[in-house]
Design a protein around this motif. Structure first.
Motif, PDB file in Angstrom:
ATOM      1  N   ASP A  38      47.822  31.568  32.598  1.00 54.63           N
ATOM      2  CA  ASP A  38      47.960  30.594  33.680  1.00 54.63           C
ATOM      3  C   ASP A  38      47.550  29.224  33.165  1.00 54.63           C
ATOM      4  N   GLU A  50      38.504  31.112  41.519  1.00 55.29           N
ATOM      5  CA  GLU A  50      39.458  32.024  42.160  1.00 55.29           C
ATOM      6  C   GLU A  50      40.461  32.566  41.147  1.00 55.29           C
ATOM      7  N   ARG A  51      40.966  31.691  40.279  1.00 54.88           N
ATOM      8  CA  ARG A  51      41.915  32.132  39.252  1.00 54.88           C
ATOM      9  C   ARG A  51      41.251  33.116  38.280  1.00 54.88           C
ATOM     10  N   LEU A  97      46.260  25.251  34.906  1.00 55.48           N
ATOM     11  CA  LEU A  97      45.876  24.543  36.121  1.00 55.48           C
ATOM     12  C   LEU A  97      45.591  23.085  35.778  1.00 55.48           C
ATOM     13  N   HIS A 146      41.126  36.656  39.659  1.00 53.54           N
ATOM     14  CA  HIS A 146      42.389  37.370  39.513  1.00 53.54           C
ATOM     15  C   HIS A 146      42.649  37.779  38.067  1.00 53.54           C
TER      16      HIS A 146
END
Length: 265
Positions: free
Chosen positions: A224, A236-237, A226, A240
């Motif tokens: 990911d 939060e990421r 950001l 996950h």
């Protein structure tokens, strides 16, 4: 060889790092770091963060793929040339500070230049010590400093030659929250003031929130990205990603060998 990667300070192209048989620390990572940016790299334990930093900084050689650092392709470069490139063009900041206890603050800051046979510019050294808030401590020994002050010395040492790229490995891991915020502010300000590129490996969402963007690694791959991060969103990421990179998934891909130390925490 200068490869001219469109102004990127660091670029990895298809970088793979394998230890032994089937232990894959990095699995085809392609990533660019533009000049004048502050990037945090995060991921669960065993995700490949440390291996990524070592390969990107020329401290370790990838099994395959390309790494370009400040316009220089590292593949095929001799250890002597790699050492010179790191000394002249790269700054390093580590969690453990790595200061020599018998040297003063000023001597620790100028040590890399002294080892390179260069004469430190006293005006620049004074400017850097003032910038990190240690102008009145130049004659102190590391044992007379707090943890935050010691890390400021390490930052001054990394920045004093104005290297184009600075790698920071958990630079606030040993600091309290307030001191960590001051240190991170110094790194962010150096990016804005001098156009240096900072690449920081961290596990702390608050530390990552000081960066311009966050790259998330999981199981040796980019999972990911950001931009303009906040600590809450980063946390939060990470939650996950922790589930995504569960041990069951990792062991299937690594042939049941998932030693975090070998895989690159």
């Amino acid at each position: 060889m200068n490869t001219g990667w469109n102004g990127d300070a660091v670029r990895l192209d298809g970088v793979r790092k394998e230890y032994g048989k089937g232990v894959i620390a990095l699995d085809g990572v392609t990533l660019a770091f533009p000049r004048g940016g502050f990037t945090a790299v995060m991921g669960p334990s065993g995700s490949g963060k440390s291996t990524f930093l070592h390969c990107a900084a020329g401290l370790d050689r990838p099994t395959s793929g390309s790494v370009v650092l400040d316009g220089q392709e590292l593949a095929g470069m001799s250890e002597t040339k790699l050492t010179k490139l790191r000394r002249d063009r790269v700054g390093f900041i580590f969690q453990a500070f790595n200061l020599l206890p018998a040297l003063t603050v000023e001597q620790n800051v100028t040590l890399p230049q002294q080892l390179a046979g260069a004469r430190p510019d006293r005006r620049v050294v004074e400017e850097m010590l003032t910038r990190v808030g240690l102008s009145g401590r130049r004659k102190h020994l590391p044992g007379e400093l707090s943890g935050g002050q010691a890390q400021r010395v390490a930052i001054a040492r990394a920045l004093v030659t104005r290297p184009p790229v600075v790698f920071a490995d958990e630079p606030t891991g040993a600091l309290d929250t307030r001191t960590a915020a001051e240190v991170l502010g110094l790194l962010r300000d150096s990016v804005r003031a001098t156009g240096q590129t900072v690449i920081m490996v961290t596990h702390d969402p608050m530390a990552a929130s000081y960066a311009d963007r966050v790259i998330f690694l999981a199981d040796g791959r980019i999972a990911d990205e950001l931009h303009a991060p906040t600590a809450d969103v980063v946390a939060e990421r990470m939650t996950h990603l922790g589930a995504w990179a569960a041990p069951t998934h990792a062991s299937q891909r690594r042939g049941q060998n998932t030693s975090p130390a070998r895989a690159g925490a």
